[in-house]
Design a protein around this motif. Structure first.
Motif: not given
Length: 116
Positions: A6-13, A26-32
């Protein structure tokens, strides 16, 4: 047992994409990881991430990262706090445990009173 992330956080670079060289896409997406069955839900501490470019819609793999992208990624990785690992029984799981407890109590009483 379905396992999904599941997606926990998305960050734009604000770095340039190494594929299309566009800026700030660019986008970094963290999943758990989440295990879910009819009996329980289990949110693990296992985390994965994915970097994509919104402009060219490509996945940016670590081999393609520049030093700037790697530094910004490491900063966001350190700042990222995943949700706490948790385990929750669903209704069916509670019912199963309740019936198992009743059966074990019955067996225990039967064994105890048969010795008297």
């Amino acid at each position: 047992m379905p396992k999904k992330f599941i997606e926990v956080k998305e960050v734009s670079l604000k770095n340039n994409c190494p594929v299309c060289y566009s800026n700030e896409h660019l986008r970094v997406t963290f999943y758990q990881k989440l295990h879910e069955s009819k009996l329980y839900k289990w949110l693990t501490s296992e985390v994965k991430n994915e970097m994509t470019c919104v402009n060219c819609e490509s996945t940016i793999y670590p081999v393609q990262w520049t030093d700037d992208i790697e530094r910004v990624y490491e900063y966001h990785l350190k700042a990222f706090q995943p949700s706490k690992s948790s385990f929750r029984l669903k209704g069916l799981g509670l019912i199963v445990i309740f019936f198992v407890a009743i059966v074990l109590a019955g067996i225990g009483f039967t064994f105890f009173y048969s010795k008297l």
